[in-house]
Design a protein around this motif. Sequence first.
Motif, PDB file in Angstrom:
ATOM      1  N   ASP A 122       0.797  -1.228   0.000  1.00 46.83           N
ATOM      2  CA  ASP A 122       0.000   0.000   0.000  1.00 46.83           C
ATOM      3  C   ASP A 122       0.830   1.279   0.000  1.00 46.83           C
ATOM      4  OD1 ASP A 122       0.926   0.234   2.613  1.00 46.83           O
ATOM      5  OD2 ASP A 122      -1.035   0.036   3.555  1.00 46.83           O
ATOM      6  N   SER A 207     -17.365  -7.874  -1.541  1.00 45.89           N
ATOM      7  CA  SER A 207     -16.395  -6.929  -1.013  1.00 45.89           C
ATOM      8  C   SER A 207     -15.449  -6.432  -2.103  1.00 45.89           C
ATOM      9  CB  SER A 207     -15.595  -7.579   0.121  1.00 45.89           C
ATOM     10  OG  SER A 207     -14.602  -6.704   0.600  1.00 45.89           O
ATOM     11  N   ARG A 230      -5.975  -9.514   1.101  1.00 44.34           N
ATOM     12  CA  ARG A 230      -6.755  -8.994   2.230  1.00 44.34           C
ATOM     13  C   ARG A 230      -6.222  -7.643   2.676  1.00 44.34           C
ATOM     14  NH1 ARG A 230      -7.810  -9.841   8.083  1.00 44.34           N
ATOM     15  NH2 ARG A 230      -5.738 -10.734   8.393  1.00 44.34           N
ATOM     16  N   PHE A 231      -4.890  -7.514   2.703  1.00 43.24           N
ATOM     17  CA  PHE A 231      -4.274  -6.252   3.105  1.00 43.24           C
ATOM     18  C   PHE A 231      -4.515  -5.174   2.051  1.00 43.24           C
ATOM     19  CE2 PHE A 231      -0.640  -3.347   3.592  1.00 43.24           C
ATOM     20  CZ  PHE A 231      -0.723  -3.071   4.943  1.00 43.24           C
ATOM     21  N   HIS A 233      -6.897  -4.946  -0.336  1.00 46.90           N
ATOM     22  CA  HIS A 233      -8.282  -4.593  -0.629  1.00 46.90           C
ATOM     23  C   HIS A 233      -9.164  -4.559   0.616  1.00 46.90           C
ATOM     24  CE1 HIS A 233      -7.129  -4.961  -4.771  1.00 46.90           C
ATOM     25  NE2 HIS A 233      -6.871  -6.256  -4.656  1.00 46.90           N
ATOM     26  N   ARG A 234      -8.567  -4.746   1.793  1.00 43.70           N
ATOM     27  CA  ARG A 234      -9.320  -4.739   3.057  1.00 43.70           C
ATOM     28  C   ARG A 234     -10.466  -5.752   3.010  1.00 43.70           C
ATOM     29  NH1 ARG A 234      -5.093  -2.574   3.811  1.00 43.70           N
ATOM     30  NH2 ARG A 234      -4.759  -0.537   4.765  1.00 43.70           N
ATOM     31  N   PRO A 236     -12.896  -8.673   4.118  1.00 37.02           N
ATOM     32  CA  PRO A 236     -13.461  -8.768   5.464  1.00 37.02           C
ATOM     33  C   PRO A 236     -13.218 -10.079   6.192  1.00 37.02           C
ATOM     34  CG  PRO A 236     -15.180  -9.134   3.836  1.00 37.02           C
ATOM     35  CD  PRO A 236     -13.937  -8.780   3.064  1.00 37.02           C
TER      36      PRO A 236
END
Length: 272
Positions: A122, A207, A230-231, A233-234, A236
């Motif tokens: 990120d 999501s 997961r990190f 695109h956040r 869930p």
Amino acid sequence: MTTLILIGGKSQRMGRDKATIERPDGVRQIDWLARLATLTGGEVFLSMRNDSAPPLDLPVVTDEVAGGGPLAALAAIHNCKPDGPVLVLGCDLFLLDEATVAHLLTHRDPARHATCFANRIDGWPEPLCAIYEVSGISKAAGVLARGEYCARHFLESLDPLVLELPHPAALDNANTPQELDECFAKLRHGVTPKTVQVLYFAKLRESRGLDEEKVETLACTPAGLYEELRFRHRLPLEIGSLRAARNGDFCEWNDPISDGDEIVFIPPVAGG
């Protein structure tokens, strides 16, 4: 320059003390980090809770603010050693190597509040492999007093010098057994970029907002791939609630993945 190794976490997600985990070469993680810390030529301290015993013979500082995390550790080491910069190393950095630490030390800018690396996913500054100058670390206590505990936000507020990683995966961390398997796979087999096709279903599809996508990754396992996604695109859901499939067959989270694979992450069925 002082080095502070953070080993104060409870390792609840890992299920065992990360500091004493043996790496693939048989060296304990804490001993590996202590070896890297010698690159500064200065004193090395351990940041710990006051209810635990040190895993090796080094001086200890304890957090003065319970639950304050890395910021409490920064404030504590500044109280102990107020006159010089501090290199902070997180205990969960199993891929951290000598070249990465040497690069950080060589490119340090003492005129800035801090020098650090950008997260490879990120782009945010990474607080747990960073050099904090006195002008920066002295602000930690005030931030804690305001009830702010996020180390990433704190480092960002210091307007640090942010470096690109010489080895892209060097700051990939491990907080769960699956993430540890991924780190060990990288240590054993190296880091090779690959492109895979990822399919999403149910809540993950909602999501992510799409059914499938082509993904470039440094992951060696389905677990490593999912944690990257997961990190980024956040997403869930955590790994514990999912199953993974590779090229049409269910697979284990620590199975190897290859360039061109199709990977599916399967959430639980609603109401099931």
